[in-house]
Motif scaffolding. Structure first.
Motif, PDB file in Angstrom:
ATOM      1  N   GLY A   1       0.782  -1.222   0.000  1.00  0.00           N
ATOM      2  CA  GLY A   1       0.000   0.000   0.000  1.00  0.00           C
ATOM      3  C   GLY A   1       0.816   1.274   0.000  1.00  0.00           C
ATOM      4  N   HIS A   2       2.124   1.184  -0.046  1.00  0.00           N
ATOM      5  CA  HIS A   2       2.973   2.368  -0.055  1.00  0.00           C
ATOM      6  C   HIS A   2       3.850   2.343  -1.296  1.00  0.00           C
ATOM      7  CE1 HIS A   2       1.836   3.353   4.103  1.00  0.00           C
ATOM      8  NE2 HIS A   2       1.980   2.055   4.363  1.00  0.00           N
ATOM      9  N   ALA A   3       4.308   3.515  -1.693  1.00  0.00           N
ATOM     10  CA  ALA A   3       5.223   3.647  -2.832  1.00  0.00           C
ATOM     11  C   ALA A   3       6.631   3.884  -2.293  1.00  0.00           C
ATOM     12  CB  ALA A   3       4.793   4.798  -3.737  1.00  0.00           C
ATOM     13  N   LEU A   4       7.510   2.924  -2.504  1.00  0.00           N
ATOM     14  CA  LEU A   4       8.896   3.025  -2.052  1.00  0.00           C
ATOM     15  C   LEU A   4       9.759   3.553  -3.191  1.00  0.00           C
ATOM     16  CD1 LEU A   4       9.251  -0.359  -0.124  1.00  0.00           C
ATOM     17  CD2 LEU A   4       8.570   1.874   0.765  1.00  0.00           C
ATOM     18  N   ARG A   5      10.610   4.529  -2.886  1.00  0.00           N
ATOM     19  CA  ARG A   5      11.484   5.146  -3.879  1.00  0.00           C
ATOM     20  C   ARG A   5      12.858   4.494  -3.809  1.00  0.00           C
ATOM     21  NH1 ARG A   5       9.776  10.060  -5.729  1.00  0.00           N
ATOM     22  NH2 ARG A   5      11.884  10.932  -5.786  1.00  0.00           N
ATOM     23  N   GLU A   6      13.287   3.929  -4.953  1.00  0.00           N
ATOM     24  CA  GLU A   6      14.547   3.190  -4.999  1.00  0.00           C
ATOM     25  C   GLU A   6      15.408   3.684  -6.159  1.00  0.00           C
ATOM     26  OE1 GLU A   6      15.942   1.179  -3.070  1.00  0.00           O
ATOM     27  OE2 GLU A   6      14.377   0.457  -1.732  1.00  0.00           O
ATOM     28  N   PHE A   7      16.676   3.324  -6.073  1.00  0.00           N
ATOM     29  CA  PHE A   7      17.636   3.651  -7.124  1.00  0.00           C
ATOM     30  C   PHE A   7      17.233   2.969  -8.434  1.00  0.00           C
ATOM     31  CE2 PHE A   7      21.635   1.969  -9.142  1.00  0.00           C
ATOM     32  CZ  PHE A   7      21.982   3.140  -9.794  1.00  0.00           C
ATOM     33  N   ASP A   8      17.267   3.720  -9.550  1.00  0.00           N
ATOM     34  CA  ASP A   8      16.854   3.211 -10.854  1.00  0.00           C
ATOM     35  C   ASP A   8      18.090   2.692 -11.580  1.00  0.00           C
ATOM     36  OD1 ASP A   8      15.713   2.598 -13.250  1.00  0.00           O
ATOM     37  OD2 ASP A   8      14.568   4.453 -13.423  1.00  0.00           O
ATOM     38  N   LEU A   9      18.289   1.372 -11.527  1.00  0.00           N
ATOM     39  CA  LEU A   9      19.471   0.763 -12.136  1.00  0.00           C
ATOM     40  C   LEU A   9      19.434   0.881 -13.657  1.00  0.00           C
ATOM     41  CD1 LEU A   9      22.056  -0.925 -12.004  1.00  0.00           C
ATOM     42  CD2 LEU A   9      20.629  -2.967 -11.839  1.00  0.00           C
ATOM     43  N   ASP A  10      18.283   0.640 -14.264  1.00  0.00           N
ATOM     44  CA  ASP A  10      18.192   0.696 -15.724  1.00  0.00           C
ATOM     45  C   ASP A  10      18.462   2.091 -16.249  1.00  0.00           C
ATOM     46  OD1 ASP A  10      17.587  -2.015 -15.994  1.00  0.00           O
ATOM     47  OD2 ASP A  10      15.477  -1.672 -15.597  1.00  0.00           O
ATOM     48  N   ALA A  11      17.978   3.105 -15.544  1.00  0.00           N
ATOM     49  CA  ALA A  11      18.248   4.483 -15.968  1.00  0.00           C
ATOM     50  C   ALA A  11      19.735   4.803 -15.883  1.00  0.00           C
ATOM     51  CB  ALA A  11      17.440   5.456 -15.115  1.00  0.00           C
ATOM     52  N   ALA A  12      20.408   4.276 -14.861  1.00  0.00           N
ATOM     53  CA  ALA A  12      21.844   4.504 -14.740  1.00  0.00           C
ATOM     54  C   ALA A  12      22.611   3.826 -15.861  1.00  0.00           C
ATOM     55  CB  ALA A  12      22.333   4.008 -13.383  1.00  0.00           C
ATOM     56  N   LEU A  13      22.204   2.606 -16.215  1.00  0.00           N
ATOM     57  CA  LEU A  13      22.880   1.902 -17.316  1.00  0.00           C
ATOM     58  C   LEU A  13      22.646   2.604 -18.640  1.00  0.00           C
ATOM     59  CD1 LEU A  13      22.053  -1.791 -16.306  1.00  0.00           C
ATOM     60  CD2 LEU A  13      24.278  -0.664 -16.167  1.00  0.00           C
ATOM     61  N   ALA A  14      21.457   3.170 -18.827  1.00  0.00           N
ATOM     62  CA  ALA A  14      21.180   3.883 -20.063  1.00  0.00           C
ATOM     63  C   ALA A  14      21.924   5.222 -20.119  1.00  0.00           C
ATOM     64  CB  ALA A  14      19.677   4.110 -20.208  1.00  0.00           C
ATOM     65  N   ARG A  15      22.070   5.892 -18.976  1.00  0.00           N
ATOM     66  CA  ARG A  15      22.755   7.197 -18.928  1.00  0.00           C
ATOM     67  C   ARG A  15      24.263   7.051 -19.068  1.00  0.00           C
ATOM     68  NH1 ARG A  15      25.370  11.176 -18.469  1.00  0.00           N
ATOM     69  NH2 ARG A  15      24.830  13.176 -17.485  1.00  0.00           N
ATOM     70  N   ARG A  16      24.862   6.005 -18.465  1.00  0.00           N
ATOM     71  CA  ARG A  16      26.293   5.687 -18.550  1.00  0.00           C
ATOM     72  C   ARG A  16      27.175   6.908 -18.284  1.00  0.00           C
ATOM     73  NH1 ARG A  16      27.700   0.808 -20.245  1.00  0.00           N
ATOM     74  NH2 ARG A  16      29.831   1.556 -20.594  1.00  0.00           N
ATOM     75  N   PRO A  17      27.113   7.475 -17.077  1.00  0.00           N
ATOM     76  CA  PRO A  17      27.997   8.607 -16.772  1.00  0.00           C
ATOM     77  C   PRO A  17      29.422   8.130 -16.529  1.00  0.00           C
ATOM     78  CG  PRO A  17      26.749   7.998 -14.834  1.00  0.00           C
ATOM     79  CD  PRO A  17      26.250   7.114 -15.949  1.00  0.00           C
ATOM     80  N   ALA A  18      30.344   9.092 -16.472  1.00  0.00           N
ATOM     81  CA  ALA A  18      31.726   8.737 -16.167  1.00  0.00           C
ATOM     82  C   ALA A  18      31.860   8.307 -14.710  1.00  0.00           C
ATOM     83  CB  ALA A  18      32.656   9.911 -16.458  1.00  0.00           C
ATOM     84  N   VAL A  19      31.164   9.004 -13.814  1.00  0.00           N
ATOM     85  CA  VAL A  19      31.176   8.682 -12.382  1.00  0.00           C
ATOM     86  C   VAL A  19      29.740   8.710 -11.887  1.00  0.00           C
ATOM     87  CG1 VAL A  19      31.995   9.339 -10.095  1.00  0.00           C
ATOM     88  CG2 VAL A  19      33.479   9.667 -12.076  1.00  0.00           C
ATOM     89  N   LEU A  20      29.353   7.672 -11.153  1.00  0.00           N
ATOM     90  CA  LEU A  20      28.004   7.577 -10.602  1.00  0.00           C
ATOM     91  C   LEU A  20      28.100   7.447  -9.091  1.00  0.00           C
ATOM     92  CD1 LEU A  20      24.953   7.329 -11.280  1.00  0.00           C
ATOM     93  CD2 LEU A  20      25.262   4.852 -11.221  1.00  0.00           C
ATOM     94  N   LEU A  21      27.362   8.279  -8.364  1.00  0.00           N
ATOM     95  CA  LEU A  21      27.352   8.237  -6.904  1.00  0.00           C
ATOM     96  C   LEU A  21      26.186   7.371  -6.443  1.00  0.00           C
ATOM     97  CD1 LEU A  21      28.027  12.005  -6.053  1.00  0.00           C
ATOM     98  CD2 LEU A  21      29.641  10.207  -6.683  1.00  0.00           C
ATOM     99  N   VAL A  22      26.506   6.303  -5.721  1.00  0.00           N
ATOM    100  CA  VAL A  22      25.493   5.379  -5.191  1.00  0.00           C
ATOM    101  C   VAL A  22      25.762   5.234  -3.702  1.00  0.00           C
ATOM    102  CG1 VAL A  22      24.430   3.120  -5.359  1.00  0.00           C
ATOM    103  CG2 VAL A  22      25.385   4.174  -7.400  1.00  0.00           C
TER     104      VAL A  22
END
Length: 889
Positions: A90-111
């Motif tokens: 019944g709640h919406a949990l906000r989580e890290f979007d792995l697929d968006a990170a793979l599609a964006r492919r930055p030089a450095v990603l902070l996790v």
């Protein structure tokens, strides 16, 4: 470049492959701290701002500020990925979007929060698993981690703080990090930050100060974090020193201690002193024994004493090794450099007789070989280490007397003298000297150093007595011959020394080659094993070849019980084997557990779990105390365990595949039968019930319908039974048959299914006889005709064509052709329970074509399907043919 300095090609290739794999993988930087509030996220964001100003593409994947304003201020200017929402209870949990990170492919990603547990429904259960996928994709990741989240330290931290953290990260993640940045704060500073509300919100800060953030806890956690970081840095130092050439022999960075084990009585005292020193300094320590050609000839009792000292070192927590070489000091210095030990403990030298004082003491040799190595001399005592059990000691054997070698040396000198005497008037004295030196070389190669020296002295005397004027006298008329005698004696002694060294080196190389060959043969044989019984037999045979005696490999069955041999060999104890398997620890001979047992039991530890037990009763029990042999046994056991686990998972995969296939066939059969059996049964019931109320005229029509439905049901059941019979056992009754007769019989048999559809034939008049089973081939043609009547359109054409090596029959219709979904994959039509149209009102379970394929392949032929030119489907049968026998006149 010398051979010793030339790089190893295999090592270079492995290094290049490792560099290539490392270049494709992203880098991982972990900001590591003792606990929350030390400033890990703040330090990570500060570094990210500097990297952004330097022009790098830095993106925030997820960062937890925990309501800290100074931390949130550092987010300015850094692009961030949107979080993904997952519904949960019944709640919406906000989580890290792995697929968006793979599609964006930055030089450095902070996790941030590496130990975080993802919400249900995420791809991975843990955030560190998301990071592993990002690294594999070549993305550099920066993250943060507290010491209490490490798996190996979770219990220790819980015992200190009284709070058990359930979110953990495997130690391999921290060990595999490319950079570990320690973020540290003193306990007083951290307590002040907590009171100022810079760590938690006020209501949380009060509870934390009473429980987790007590000063004693903070001091202990800080010490653990500092030590864990130091271990990672030490690994980095070792790796760099291995990769670089020309590095110093040893760097005093870890304070590791190395103890030199000698053959003297004080070796045990040296080992104990090293263990005490390492315990006081809280560092690792090692023990090494250098075997020289002289030490290799020690009596068995002294060699057993050396093995006992090495075992004592292992009991005290040290790592042992045995090196071989001519120069003890050089080998010790090399071992210290390889292990990065800065302190070396040696036993105090004893007083030596005057004739042995020409060689410098070992401590002085070490000072010359390794000037940067710290040397500690350990005092002597009268205690000596002995093997703990009589069964491990070498059996008394008569000492090999050296006199045969000296006798052969004397005989060789006499033989050379007799050979050179008739040549004295022909050859110069220098050439005769060469003959005597050749005799010394032969004696040295066969009998060693002592007989070679004796032969050299005899040759000098023989040369002087028989060949130097005045002959038959030891008097020397020319002083120059004294130099000749000295050179002959010196060369003879030198050749004997060098030859003895070569024999020793050859013996060591042969021993290493045997160990490597044993591992190679076992690995090669295990790679072809497909059953656990084969692995057990091959493993036991390999261990027995290497160690002699008896060997057994015991594997656990499905009931998690060891399968014991029947009958068990003498001295074998099943309870000890079971204890070894349950506890995953060695037991029996040469161990600290049940040492009185005559067998040595080793657990077969595979990567996942213990797979069985290796039991060994060696021919020479003392071999189990030699470090190289113990390592060889451990390696053999590990290879056997890995092979057993591989076979186990192969069997699991095969069983899973069989279960999947059986389930698929069962579902296909049930789906087909649910329609094709229920429909005629329902019709039969309805027609049978209507017979009572129908007039006499209509009863005949109903009876005909009942017969038709019964025939359809009979054909369905017949197909099922035929498929089962053909798969289990097929007996062909081959005979020379006429194709025209088989085609005619098939057309007549298929009339009920054709329902009046005309069948055309295109059969040449000169068709040869073909050898086949007429009944089965008729069944093939009937199934093809029924298939054409169901799914095609008239006219149906049966044609035949004579090929050079085969007779081709074809059945063609003029309907819509093969299903579009199966074009390019026409052979799937012949699989069991496969229908041209999965959802169709046409009855059938998809066995007719499968039966055709089984019968044709049993005849050595081939059946294919394709779209016919001009429309329709065409099935072609190619039957192999040969010349028929000649008819009698």
């Amino acid at each position: 470049m010398t051979a010793a300095a030339r790089p190893d090609p295999d090592a270079l290739l492995a290094q290049l492959q490792a560099d290539a794999a490392r270049s494709q993988r992203g880098r991982l930087r972990i900001y590591f701290g003792a606990n929350a509030g030390v400033g890990k996220t703040w330090a990570m964001l500060t570094a990210a701002q500097r990297a952004r100003e330097a022009g790098r593409d830095v993106v925030i994947g997820v960062v937890e500020t925990h309501g800290r304003s100074e931390t949130a201020a550092l987010l300015a200017g850094l692009p961030a990925l949107a979080l993904r929402e997952l519904p949960h209870r019944g709640h919406a949990l906000r989580e890290f979007d792995l697929d968006a990170a793979l599609a964006r492919r930055p030089a450095v990603l902070l996790v941030d929060e590496l130990a975080h547990s993802n919400a249900p429904g995420s791809r991975h259960a843990k955030r560190w698993q998301d990071v592993e996928e990002l690294l594999a994709a070549g993305i550099e990741v920066w993250s943060a981690l507290n010491v209490q989240h490490l798996e190996s330290l979770n219990g220790t931290v819980g015992a200190i703080t009284g709070i058990r953290v359930h979110e953990t990260v495997p130690d391999s993640v921290l060990d595999g990090a490319d950079e570990v940045v320690l973020v540290d704060a003193t306990p007083d500073e951290l307590t002040a930050r907590l009171a100022a509300g810079k760590v938690y919100l006020p209501q949380q800060a009060e509870r934390a100060a009473q429980n987790f953030f007590r000063k004693g806890n903070l001091i202990a956690l800080r010490e653990i974090a500092l030590r864990r970081t130091a271990e990672h840095v030490e690994d980095d130092v070792r790796g760099w020193r291995v990769e670089q050439s020309g590095a110093p022999p040893a760097w005093n960075t870890s304070g590791a201690v190395l103890a030199a084990v000698g053959p003297g009585e004080g070796a045990a005292q040296t080992v104990r002193a090293a263990a005490r020193l390492a315990g006081q300094l809280n560092v690792r320590w090692h023990a090494v024994y250098v075997e020289t050609p002289a030490l290799a000839r020690l009596p068995a009792a002294q060699r057993d004493r050396i093995l006992a000292v090495l075992r004592l070192a292992e009991e005290l927590g040290g790592e042992t090794a045995v090196r071989t070489g001519q120069d003890v000091a050089a080998e010790l210095a090399a071992q210290a450099g390889a292990l990065n030990c800065a302190t070396l403990l040696v036993g105090r030298s004893q007083a030596r007789p005057w004739w042995r004082r020409w060689r410098a003491p070992l401590a002085l040799q070490l000072a010359r070989a390794a000037p940067g190595l710290d040397l500690l001399s350990v005092g002597r005592n009268d205690s000596a280490r002995r093997l703990p059990h009589q069964r491990l000691a070498a059996e008394p054997v008569p000492e090999a007397t050296p006199w045969p070698g000296y006798a052969w040396a004397a005989a060789a000198s006499v033989a050379v003298t007799l050979l050179a005497t008739p040549l004295s008037g022909v050859l110069e004295l220098t050439n005769i000297v060469m003959l005597f030196l050749l005799g010394v070389v032969g004696v040295a190669w066969r009998f060693g150093r002592g007989p070679a020296a004796f032969a050299a002295a005899l040759n000098v005397l023989a040369f002087d007595f028989f060949f130097v004027q005045p002959a038959f006298s030891f008097a020397v008329s020319d002083v120059q011959y004294l130099l000749t005698f000295a050179v002959m004696l010196g060369v003879g002694l030198l050749v004997g020394q060098l030859t003895a060294g070569l024999r020793f080196a050859a013996s060591v190389s042969a021993s290493r080659e045997r160990r490597a060959q044993s591992l190679f043969e076992l690995t090669r044989e295990l790679s072809a094993a497909l059953e656990s019984g084969q692995v057990a037999a091959l493993g036991a045979a390999a261990v027995q070849r290497h160690f002699g005696g008896e060997a057994l490999v015991l594997v656990a069955d499905r009931a998690e019980q060891l399968v014991l041999p029947a009958p068990p060999p003498a001295g074998f104890d099943a309870s000890v084997a079971d204890w070894t398997w349950r506890q995953a620890q060695p037991a029996g001979l040469a161990t600290a557990t049940l040492a009185a047992q005559p067998w040595h039991y080793v657990p077969l530890q595979a990567p996942m779990r213990v797979r069985g037990v290796l039991a060994l009763r060696p021919a020479q029990p003392r071999w189990l105390l030699i470090p190289e042999q113990a390592q060889q046994l451990d390696t053999l056991a590990r290879q056997i365990a890995i092979a057993i686990e591989r076979v186990h998972y192969v069997e699991v995969a095969q069983q899973a595949q069989l279960d999947i296939e059986s389930e698929r066939l069962r579902n296909a059969l049930l789906n087909a039968l649910s329609h094709d059996v229920r429909t005629p049964l329902t019709a039969l019931i309805a027609l049978a019930e209507s017979l009572r109320s129908l007039p006499a005229v209509e009863q005949a029509q109903a009876a005909s319908a009942i017969v038709a439905q019964a025939h359809a049901l009979h054909a369905l059941v017949g197909n099922l039974l035929d498929m089962a019979r053909l798969e289990n056992d097929m007996h062909l009754r081959r005979d020379w048959q006429s194709v025209e007769e088989a085609v005619g019989a098939a057309i007549r048999a298929a009339q009920p299914a054709l329902r009046g559809i005309a069948v055309q034939t295109a059969l040449p008049a000169d068709l040869p006889l073909v050898e086949f089973d007429a009944v089965l081939m008729e069944r093939v043609l009937v199934n093809l005709l029924e298939n054409a009547a169901r799914y095609g359109a008239p006219p149906i054409v049966i044609a035949a064509q004579v090929l050079p090596q085969a007779l081709q029959l074809s059945v063609r219709d003029h309907g819509p052709g093969l299903p579009p979904a199966l074009r390019g994959r026409e052979q799937q039509l012949f699989d069991k329970f496969t229908r041209g149209q999965a959802e169709s009102a046409t009855p059938g379970v998809g066995l007719g074509l499968a039966i055709c394929k089984a019968i044709v392949q049993a005849h050595g032929g081939e059946i294919t399907a394709s779209d016919a030119p001009g429309g329709g489907a065409e099935f072609r049968i190619a039957l192999p043919r040969r010349a028929p026998p000649e008819l009698p006149a």
